[in-house]
Write a protein that holds these residues in place. Structure first.
Motif, mmCIF file in Angstrom:
data_model
loop_
_atom_site.group_PDB
_atom_site.id
_atom_site.type_symbol
_atom_site.label_atom_id
_atom_site.label_comp_id
_atom_site.label_asym_id
_atom_site.label_seq_id
_atom_site.Cartn_x
_atom_site.Cartn_y
_atom_site.Cartn_z
ATOM 1 N N ASP A 1 26.183 54.257 44.587
ATOM 2 C CA ASP A 1 25.526 55.533 44.265
ATOM 3 C C ASP A 1 24.674 55.429 43.005
ATOM 4 N N GLY A 2 23.960 54.322 42.887
ATOM 5 C CA GLY A 2 23.082 54.127 41.739
ATOM 6 C C GLY A 2 23.763 53.592 40.500
ATOM 7 N N MET A 3 25.080 53.425 40.529
ATOM 8 C CA MET A 3 25.821 52.901 39.375
ATOM 9 C C MET A 3 25.984 51.388 39.521
ATOM 10 N N GLU A 4 25.653 50.665 38.452
ATOM 11 C CA GLU A 4 25.780 49.209 38.456
ATOM 12 C C GLU A 4 27.157 48.822 37.942
ATOM 13 N N MET A 5 27.766 47.812 38.586
ATOM 14 C CA MET A 5 29.110 47.397 38.172
ATOM 15 C C MET A 5 29.386 45.972 38.607
ATOM 16 N N VAL A 6 30.402 45.397 38.002
ATOM 17 C CA VAL A 6 30.942 44.106 38.383
ATOM 18 C C VAL A 6 32.356 44.343 38.886
ATOM 19 N N VAL A 7 32.681 43.785 40.046
ATOM 20 C CA VAL A 7 34.033 43.888 40.601
ATOM 21 C C VAL A 7 34.669 42.507 40.544
ATOM 22 N N SER A 8 35.853 42.428 39.956
ATOM 23 C CA SER A 8 36.567 41.155 39.882
ATOM 24 C C SER A 8 37.910 41.276 40.580
ATOM 25 N N ARG A 9 38.360 40.161 41.120
ATOM 26 C CA ARG A 9 39.668 40.102 41.787
ATOM 27 C C ARG A 9 40.712 39.711 40.735
ATOM 28 N N THR A 10 40.992 40.629 39.834
ATOM 29 C CA THR A 10 41.904 40.387 38.726
ATOM 30 C C THR A 10 42.736 41.644 38.493
ATOM 31 N N GLY A 11 43.703 41.549 37.595
ATOM 32 C CA GLY A 11 44.511 42.716 37.256
ATOM 33 C C GLY A 11 45.750 42.330 36.478
ATOM 34 N N TYR A 12 46.379 43.342 35.873
ATOM 35 C CA TYR A 12 47.530 43.123 34.998
ATOM 36 C C TYR A 12 48.807 43.549 35.706
ATOM 37 N N THR A 13 48.997 43.044 36.936
ATOM 38 C CA THR A 13 50.137 43.512 37.723
ATOM 39 C C THR A 13 50.857 42.413 38.488
ATOM 40 N N ALA A 14 50.211 41.301 38.758
ATOM 41 C CA ALA A 14 50.722 40.303 39.706
ATOM 42 C C ALA A 14 50.852 40.878 41.105
ATOM 43 N N GLU A 15 50.130 41.976 41.367
ATOM 44 C CA GLU A 15 50.002 42.539 42.708
ATOM 45 C C GLU A 15 48.558 42.344 43.159
ATOM 46 N N LEU A 16 48.304 42.579 44.420
ATOM 47 C CA LEU A 16 46.934 42.574 44.920
ATOM 48 C C LEU A 16 46.134 43.615 44.156
ATOM 49 N N PHE B 1 60.502 36.427 37.204
ATOM 50 C CA PHE B 1 61.677 36.896 37.925
ATOM 51 C C PHE B 1 61.374 37.095 39.413
ATOM 52 N N ILE B 2 60.093 37.330 39.727
ATOM 53 C CA ILE B 2 59.663 37.601 41.105
ATOM 54 C C ILE B 2 58.354 36.863 41.364
ATOM 55 N N ASP B 3 58.211 36.294 42.554
ATOM 56 C CA ASP B 3 56.964 35.685 43.018
ATOM 57 C C ASP B 3 56.427 34.640 42.033
ATOM 58 N N PRO B 4 57.183 33.571 41.773
ATOM 59 C CA PRO B 4 56.766 32.592 40.769
ATOM 60 C C PRO B 4 55.460 31.880 41.086
ATOM 61 N N LEU B 5 55.072 31.809 42.346
ATOM 62 C CA LEU B 5 53.819 31.124 42.717
ATOM 63 C C LEU B 5 52.622 32.067 42.787
ATOM 64 N N LYS B 6 52.836 33.341 42.443
ATOM 65 C CA LYS B 6 51.758 34.340 42.455
ATOM 66 C C LYS B 6 51.067 34.432 43.810
ATOM 67 N N GLU B 7 51.872 34.416 44.853
ATOM 68 C CA GLU B 7 51.299 34.507 46.185
ATOM 69 C C GLU B 7 50.801 35.923 46.494
ATOM 70 N N THR B 8 51.458 36.928 45.919
ATOM 71 C CA THR B 8 51.098 38.329 46.223
ATOM 72 C C THR B 8 49.657 38.658 45.827
ATOM 73 N N PRO B 9 49.229 38.412 44.567
ATOM 74 C CA PRO B 9 47.872 38.794 44.210
ATOM 75 C C PRO B 9 46.787 37.947 44.877
#
Length: 406
Positions: free
Chosen positions: A206-221, A396-404
């Motif tokens: 909608d006319g707004m410029e942005m960068v989308v990254s596949r990152t986050g502070y959750t270890a979730e998708l 404690f959970i998902d040591p290989l970071k498969e979820t994100p």
């Protein structure tokens, strides 16, 4: 004389104790910065703020446990405009940025993101941002809570580097949880599915410029949306995300410390500070601290010495017995918990909470190496009294970071 003073001292202490406000408020006023999303996130009923990078930061909306389950089961939106974007650009931008961090930037492609440390001359951690490489000689550092912008500006000036170091009008918002892909497809189309883990892509909405990254502070998708011209356009982006997220049970939350502790993720100022180095906090990976790279970086010789002699303490996971602890972001852990062995304080639990799905108390602890083996029992001093802790592997959970990465 002591017989006279003691009763007075006791009375004064009791009076002071009765005057303690258990849940003091935080003042909203002009001196502390507001995220560009401040007013929009506030509309949803922020119940607690903290101050992060001199900016008000929503910590939760009244139900941290409910927010945790929404993150695990649905999709959440976070106001993380406090993660100020420090842009480094100009002819020397690559070499200068490479000098700031122990990772080898020649292994970071344009369009890629990296979790990095910024280290001091003694190897201490100044900041742990996500680095985004937008162009050959243009980088963003998405900052954790410290004034590393001033550090970078000082180094650039004193070293006569041909770079521009500035905070830009770009503010991220996080979209996290298993339904985040569905929401993002509704907003940006199927191409969003093509962004690999820790990569980025440019979009216009909608006319707004942005960068989308596949990152986050959750270890979730999850994703982070970095909005240009954020001061003007943040309310419009928030509304667009909210409208797209309604069919997916979108919920606003604060940083979910339960989930990040489960994942063994570090929080600057809590688990890592200027007084800790990467090896002590479990990041003695050659790719994270690359001492073999040709480029020099701040702290390289100090970290080489640390690696050669080894460390005397290390970050480990702990399970803590007793009644459930809080959620960490609810004000329940005001100070670190001292770790006691043979009646001596030998370390600290730096972050701790009760994990609803593990149904036990867990935490991150800085321990002497001699006490860091899984199964070791330690004493932990909490405001409710002494508890027993047991050293365990982290995450404690998902040591290989498969979820994100799914």
């Amino acid at each position: 004389m002591s017989d006279v003073l003691n009763p007075h001292t006791t009375a004064t202490t009791a009076e002071a104790s009765s005057a303690v406000v258990p849940d003091p408020s935080i003042m909203l006023y002009t001196r502390i910065r507001k995220s560009p999303y401040f007013w929009k996130s506030r509309e949803h009923g922020v119940a607690m703020y903290s101050v992060y990078n001199h900016t008000y930061h929503p910590r939760h909306y009244g139900d941290p446990i409910g927010e945790y389950w929404s993150l695990l089961n649905d999709v959440t939106i976070w106001d993380v405009g406090v993660e100020r974007q420090l842009e480094i650009s100009g002819p020397d931008a690559f070499d200068f940025t490479n000098m700031l961090i122990p990772r080898d930037l020649s292994k970071c492609k344009v369009g890629q993101c990296k979790y990095v440390f910024i280290t001091a001359p003694d190897g201490g951690i100044i900041n742990d941002p996500v680095l985004l490489r937008l162009e050959e000689n243009r980088f963003w550092l998405s900052l954790a809570d410290s004034d590393v912008g001033l550090w970078a500006m000082g180094l650039a000036y004193s070293g006569n580097w041909n770079v521009e170091v500035k905070e830009v009008d770009v503010s991220p918002v996080q979209i996290q949880g298993p339904k985040s892909k569905d929401l993002m497809v509704d907003l940006f189309g199927e191409s969003i599915m093509d962004i690999p883990y820790y990569y980025l892509r440019h979009y216009t909405l909608d006319g707004m410029e942005m960068v989308v990254s596949r990152t986050g502070y959750t270890a979730e998708l999850g994703y982070e949306v970095y909005l240009y011209n954020a001061v003007a356009d943040a309310p419009r982006l928030w509304d667009a995300i909210w409208q797209a997220g309604t069919p997916h049970s979108l919920r606003p939350i604060g940083p979910c410390h339960i989930r990040r502790i489960e994942a063994g993720m570090l929080a600057y100022g809590c688990d890592i500070t200027l007084d800790t180095n990467p090896m002590e906090v479990g990041y003695d990976y050659k790719w994270m601290v690359d001492l073999e790279q040709e480029a020099d970086f701040v702290g390289k010789e100090a970290l080489r010495r640390v690696r050669e002699r080894g460390v005397s303490r290390i970050m480990a996971g702990v399970e803590i017995d007793g009644p459930p602890l809080g959620t960490y972001n609810d004000g329940s852990m005001i100070e670190r918990f001292p770790i006691i062995s043979a009646d001596v304080t030998v370390g600290q639990v730096t972050s701790a909470c009760n994990s609803p799905r593990l149904e036990r108390n867990i935490g991150l602890a800085m321990l002497p190496v001699a006490l860091s083996e899984p199964g070791t029992t330690i004493g932990i001093s909490t405001p409710q009294g002494m508890r027993q802790g047991t050293v365990v592997q982290k995450p404690f959970i998902d040591p290989l970071k498969e979820t994100p990465k799914a």
